[in-house]
Motif scaffolding. Sequence first.
Motif, PDB file in Angstrom:
ATOM      1  N   PHE A 398     -22.585  -6.334  38.094  1.00 26.73           N
ATOM      2  CA  PHE A 398     -22.835  -7.442  37.178  1.00 26.73           C
ATOM      3  C   PHE A 398     -23.887  -8.381  37.768  1.00 26.73           C
ATOM      4  O   PHE A 398     -23.848  -8.690  38.968  1.00 26.73           O
ATOM      5  N   VAL A 399     -24.807  -8.820  36.929  1.00 28.97           N
ATOM      6  CA  VAL A 399     -25.775  -9.864  37.280  1.00 28.97           C
ATOM      7  C   VAL A 399     -25.869 -10.790  36.075  1.00 28.97           C
ATOM      8  O   VAL A 399     -26.267 -10.358  34.984  1.00 28.97           O
ATOM      9  N   VAL A 400     -25.495 -12.056  36.252  1.00 30.54           N
ATOM     10  CA  VAL A 400     -25.495 -12.988  35.120  1.00 30.54           C
ATOM     11  C   VAL A 400     -26.225 -14.271  35.502  1.00 30.54           C
ATOM     12  O   VAL A 400     -26.130 -14.736  36.641  1.00 30.54           O
ATOM     13  N   PRO A 401     -26.973 -14.859  34.566  1.00 25.96           N
ATOM     14  CA  PRO A 401     -27.641 -16.135  34.841  1.00 25.96           C
ATOM     15  C   PRO A 401     -26.622 -17.267  34.847  1.00 25.96           C
ATOM     16  O   PRO A 401     -25.661 -17.267  34.075  1.00 25.96           O
ATOM     17  N   ILE A 402     -26.843 -18.235  35.729  1.00 27.62           N
ATOM     18  CA  ILE A 402     -25.905 -19.344  35.888  1.00 27.62           C
ATOM     19  C   ILE A 402     -26.660 -20.669  35.785  1.00 27.62           C
ATOM     20  O   ILE A 402     -27.726 -20.839  36.391  1.00 27.62           O
ATOM     21  N   ASN A 403     -26.094 -21.605  35.034  1.00 26.44           N
ATOM     22  CA  ASN A 403     -26.610 -22.973  34.975  1.00 26.44           C
ATOM     23  C   ASN A 403     -26.087 -23.724  36.196  1.00 26.44           C
ATOM     24  O   ASN A 403     -24.874 -23.792  36.413  1.00 26.44           O
ATOM     25  N   ASP A 404     -26.982 -24.278  37.004  1.00 28.62           N
ATOM     26  CA  ASP A 404     -26.535 -24.917  38.246  1.00 28.62           C
ATOM     27  C   ASP A 404     -25.649 -26.129  37.987  1.00 28.62           C
ATOM     28  O   ASP A 404     -24.880 -26.539  38.863  1.00 28.62           O
ATOM     29  N   ALA A 405     -25.725 -26.718  36.791  1.00 26.10           N
ATOM     30  CA  ALA A 405     -24.867 -27.854  36.464  1.00 26.10           C
ATOM     31  C   ALA A 405     -23.445 -27.411  36.139  1.00 26.10           C
ATOM     32  O   ALA A 405     -22.541 -28.250  36.010  1.00 26.10           O
ATOM     33  N   GLU A 406     -23.241 -26.097  36.013  1.00 20.93           N
ATOM     34  CA  GLU A 406     -21.914 -25.558  35.696  1.00 20.93           C
ATOM     35  C   GLU A 406     -21.391 -24.644  36.805  1.00 20.93           C
ATOM     36  O   GLU A 406     -20.211 -24.669  37.146  1.00 20.93           O
ATOM     37  N   SER A 407     -22.244 -23.809  37.351  1.00 24.99           N
ATOM     38  CA  SER A 407     -21.930 -22.928  38.475  1.00 24.99           C
ATOM     39  C   SER A 407     -20.746 -22.010  38.148  1.00 24.99           C
ATOM     40  O   SER A 407     -20.444 -21.741  36.983  1.00 24.99           O
ATOM     41  N   VAL A 408     -20.066 -21.522  39.190  1.00 21.30           N
ATOM     42  CA  VAL A 408     -18.943 -20.589  39.039  1.00 21.30           C
ATOM     43  C   VAL A 408     -17.837 -21.018  39.996  1.00 21.30           C
ATOM     44  O   VAL A 408     -18.100 -21.281  41.173  1.00 21.30           O
ATOM     45  N   SER A 409     -16.609 -21.065  39.498  1.00 18.44           N
ATOM     46  CA  SER A 409     -15.487 -21.383  40.386  1.00 18.44           C
ATOM     47  C   SER A 409     -14.588 -20.173  40.610  1.00 18.44           C
ATOM     48  O   SER A 409     -14.225 -19.859  41.742  1.00 18.44           O
ATOM     49  N   THR A 410     -14.219 -19.489  39.524  1.00 16.88           N
ATOM     50  CA  THR A 410     -13.284 -18.362  39.589  1.00 16.88           C
ATOM     51  C   THR A 410     -13.756 -17.283  38.624  1.00 16.88           C
ATOM     52  O   THR A 410     -14.288 -17.582  37.554  1.00 16.88           O
ATOM     53  N   PHE A 411     -13.552 -16.014  39.004  1.00 17.83           N
ATOM     54  CA  PHE A 411     -13.927 -14.927  38.102  1.00 17.83           C
ATOM     55  C   PHE A 411     -12.855 -13.852  38.111  1.00 17.83           C
ATOM     56  O   PHE A 411     -11.997 -13.789  38.992  1.00 17.83           O
ATOM     57  N   TRP A 412     -12.897 -12.982  37.118  1.00 19.34           N
ATOM     58  CA  TRP A 412     -11.967 -11.870  36.992  1.00 19.34           C
ATOM     59  C   TRP A 412     -12.554 -10.848  36.030  1.00 19.34           C
ATOM     60  O   TRP A 412     -13.630 -11.067  35.451  1.00 19.34           O
ATOM     61  N   PHE A 413     -11.863  -9.729  35.852  1.00 24.09           N
ATOM     62  CA  PHE A 413     -12.393  -8.634  35.049  1.00 24.09           C
ATOM     63  C   PHE A 413     -11.329  -8.120  34.079  1.00 24.09           C
ATOM     64  O   PHE A 413     -10.132  -8.162  34.367  1.00 24.09           O
ATOM     65  N   SER A 414     -11.803  -7.586  32.968  1.00 23.36           N
ATOM     66  CA  SER A 414     -10.936  -6.889  32.022  1.00 23.36           C
ATOM     67  C   SER A 414     -11.538  -5.525  31.737  1.00 23.36           C
ATOM     68  O   SER A 414     -12.737  -5.414  31.450  1.00 23.36           O
ATOM     69  N   LEU A 415     -10.712  -4.490  31.841  1.00 22.21           N
ATOM     70  CA  LEU A 415     -11.158  -3.118  31.600  1.00 22.21           C
ATOM     71  C   LEU A 415     -10.463  -2.570  30.365  1.00 22.21           C
ATOM     72  O   LEU A 415      -9.234  -2.598  30.272  1.00 22.21           O
ATOM     73  N   ASP A 416     -11.253  -2.075  29.433  1.00 17.52           N
ATOM     74  CA  ASP A 416     -10.741  -1.434  28.224  1.00 17.52           C
ATOM     75  C   ASP A 416     -11.212   0.009  28.234  1.00 17.52           C
ATOM     76  O   ASP A 416     -12.407   0.290  28.113  1.00 17.52           O
ATOM     77  N   SER A 417     -10.270   0.925  28.412  1.00 18.08           N
ATOM     78  CA  SER A 417     -10.617   2.341  28.522  1.00 18.08           C
ATOM     79  C   SER A 417     -10.723   3.022  27.170  1.00 18.08           C
ATOM     80  O   SER A 417     -10.974   4.229  27.101  1.00 18.08           O
ATOM     81  N   GLY A 418     -10.513   2.273  26.087  1.00 21.14           N
ATOM     82  CA  GLY A 418     -10.593   2.853  24.756  1.00 21.14           C
ATOM     83  C   GLY A 418      -9.280   3.422  24.268  1.00 21.14           C
ATOM     84  O   GLY A 418      -9.218   4.028  23.199  1.00 21.14           O
ATOM     85  N   THR A 419      -8.208   3.214  25.035  1.00 17.25           N
ATOM     86  CA  THR A 419      -6.896   3.740  24.650  1.00 17.25           C
ATOM     87  C   THR A 419      -6.042   2.691  23.955  1.00 17.25           C
ATOM     88  O   THR A 419      -4.891   2.958  23.603  1.00 17.25           O
ATOM     89  N   GLY A 420      -6.598   1.489  23.801  1.00 22.65           N
ATOM     90  CA  GLY A 420      -5.832   0.417  23.184  1.00 22.65           C
ATOM     91  C   GLY A 420      -5.114  -0.462  24.186  1.00 22.65           C
ATOM     92  O   GLY A 420      -4.489  -1.456  23.811  1.00 22.65           O
ATOM     93  N   GLN A 421      -5.190  -0.104  25.469  1.00 31.86           N
ATOM     94  CA  GLN A 421      -4.564  -0.917  26.507  1.00 31.86           C
ATOM     95  C   GLN A 421      -5.634  -1.404  27.467  1.00 31.86           C
ATOM     96  O   GLN A 421      -6.412  -0.612  27.991  1.00 31.86           O
ATOM     97  N   SER A 422      -5.669  -2.696  27.687  1.00 31.94           N
ATOM     98  CA  SER A 422      -6.633  -3.259  28.626  1.00 31.94           C
ATOM     99  C   SER A 422      -5.942  -3.527  29.955  1.00 31.94           C
ATOM    100  O   SER A 422      -4.733  -3.743  30.021  1.00 31.94           O
ATOM    101  N   THR A 423      -6.726  -3.482  31.008  1.00 33.40           N
ATOM    102  CA  THR A 423      -6.234  -3.755  32.353  1.00 33.40           C
ATOM    103  C   THR A 423      -7.020  -4.924  32.917  1.00 33.40           C
ATOM    104  O   THR A 423      -8.254  -4.929  32.858  1.00 33.40           O
ATOM    105  N   VAL A 424      -6.321  -5.900  33.436  1.00 33.49           N
ATOM    106  CA  VAL A 424      -6.965  -7.083  33.988  1.00 33.49           C
ATOM    107  C   VAL A 424      -6.898  -7.027  35.506  1.00 33.49           C
ATOM    108  O   VAL A 424      -5.842  -6.770  36.088  1.00 33.49           O
ATOM    109  N   TYR A 425      -8.029  -7.249  36.140  1.00 31.59           N
ATOM    110  CA  TYR A 425      -8.100  -7.359  37.594  1.00 31.59           C
ATOM    111  C   TYR A 425      -8.374  -8.821  37.915  1.00 31.59           C
ATOM    112  O   TYR A 425      -9.479  -9.323  37.680  1.00 31.59           O
TER     113      TYR A 425
END
Length: 599
Positions: A398-425
């Motif tokens: 992943f590469v995403v642009p960030i506004n320096d006035a907002e920055s990043v504090s916490t991140f996480w991921f969601s995976l959808d394999s197409g089976t109707g069930q998502s997995t959160v990391y």
Amino acid sequence: MLTISFPAFFVASFILSATQGANAYHWPDPRYDALEMLLYEGRRSDNSNLASTQHPCKNRGSTRASIGAEWLRLAFHDSATHDAAKGTGGLDASIAFELDREENGGMGMHRTLDDFSTFSSKYISRADVFALGAVFAISSCGGPVIRYRGGRVDALSADDPGVPLPQQDLATHTQMFQRQGFSPQDMIGLIACGHTIGGVRSSDHPDIAPPGPDPSVEVFEMFDDTPSKFDTSVVQDFLSSEPIESKHNPLVSAANQTLASDHRIFDSDGGATMRALADNTTFMETCSTLIERMLNLVPSGVTLTDEITMLPAKVSTAQLTIERGILVFKTSLRVAYSVDTKYQKPTITLFWCDRYGDHKDCAQGQARSSAYASTSLTQPDTSPVTQRLGYYFAYYNFVVPINDAESVSTFWFSLDSGTGQSTVYDNDGSGYVLQQDTVLHVPAMGNVDLDGATTKRFYTLTSAVRSSLSPSRVYMYAFDSATPNYEAPISTHIDMTRNDTITPIAGYTFYTATLEDIGAQLTVDLHVDVDGTTYTEDYQPTYFLGTRLPYLPPTTVTQGLATLPGTSRGNGNSSTRRYTFCMDFCFGIFAMYIGLWLF
């Protein structure tokens, strides 16, 4: 092709280890991450692969010697200096300073040290690499997958002598192994396990392996008739009814019985231990236990890590930096997949909370999100350990642009394999928390020049500091233990100077420093002192700087309501993924147990 069947002992131990490891790990843990990458991916972060040097159970092209046998021999000779009563010696990389001793003779020692020389770092000691090499060697050649721990501390000088020599008598050998903490039965087992691959070559021991008519052609006397397979053949050969002089193992059949050390050791209890080791299950269990103990012989005061188990999902990188004039957040998620499951590219979304502004820490449930910029797959044989466990990896970058006035504090991921069930990391519900955004590493503005005549490198390194702050000091700690001839590591603090020739970007001002390094794995910790507080960007690699830095264009960002880490998410969460991984893991190990064709 090699068929391998595993006893229930290995099934239970691996299932338990996988469950414990998944539950104990919490990001960030840079030492665990570095050790886990080298063990299960076989490589360091610039993709230089250690495992491929030896896997699958290769011989050296130049000498035809078994690389695995050489790697295992180095680990034993390094650990054999251990004195359990005194708490000295052991697997501490002192072998690099002991090659002038008769006990450590042979070109294989030098070649092995060369193999390992560029893989140590701030969080992976040289001794950790030596131990890992033994784990790779055994698993690659069909033996048990040895449980691995890190945290060894490197010596910078020789330990006391302590490696057994063939001409020594049984009493001396017994005493030397007891000094290390091994019983006479352990001694028999360790020698049998160590001599199930490889052999003796004429250039190292012409009195044991006599050279042929052409001295330029190496003569090898193998320990058994399957020198590239970790199995019981060395035991069966000893127990066979063949006359001693007809046995494969030159340390059993040597014409000069003074040099027949294996025969004396194997026969020291009337052959009882060897008869027990003739059973494949007993042999594999014994070798697994004894070699793990051997690899964990360390000086007193050294505490090893917990066992390094494979992470089913892992944040490989996470970095705020500046590229091509904009502030970006770069991260990578590595996901393990079973080789028994057909890969179908999933939809994976990166979510994050702002650090500042109206939606700080995802106020009102507002988060930002983006899709990955690229993905790639590895083959299972990236590491013999991962191949034996039946897994391969997919990487989502992943590469995403960030506004320096907002920055990043916490991140996480969601995976959808197409089976109707998502997995959160989401790091067990706490999210992956960026510790600070005060000081950043800016590889895109760095540079390295090579001295063609030596291994010396000349670095220019750049950090970015929040322009709104008035730091009292900006500096870095540089470390590199991957030095030629195992010289003392580079370990130094260097002040960084504000560089007003670089225009501030995205609310950051730039600082630079230069240094020379003769090693191959320079990492830097960046520090800035502000009003009595020190902010740190830890363990930054320097492989790719300036124009050598791979570039991925940033992806599009959206904002909206999101299910935050640690909250109810209905059909998937991090514990769901651990359960799924354990089920896949158990199936993979069970498949190996009933006889899976792996190589």
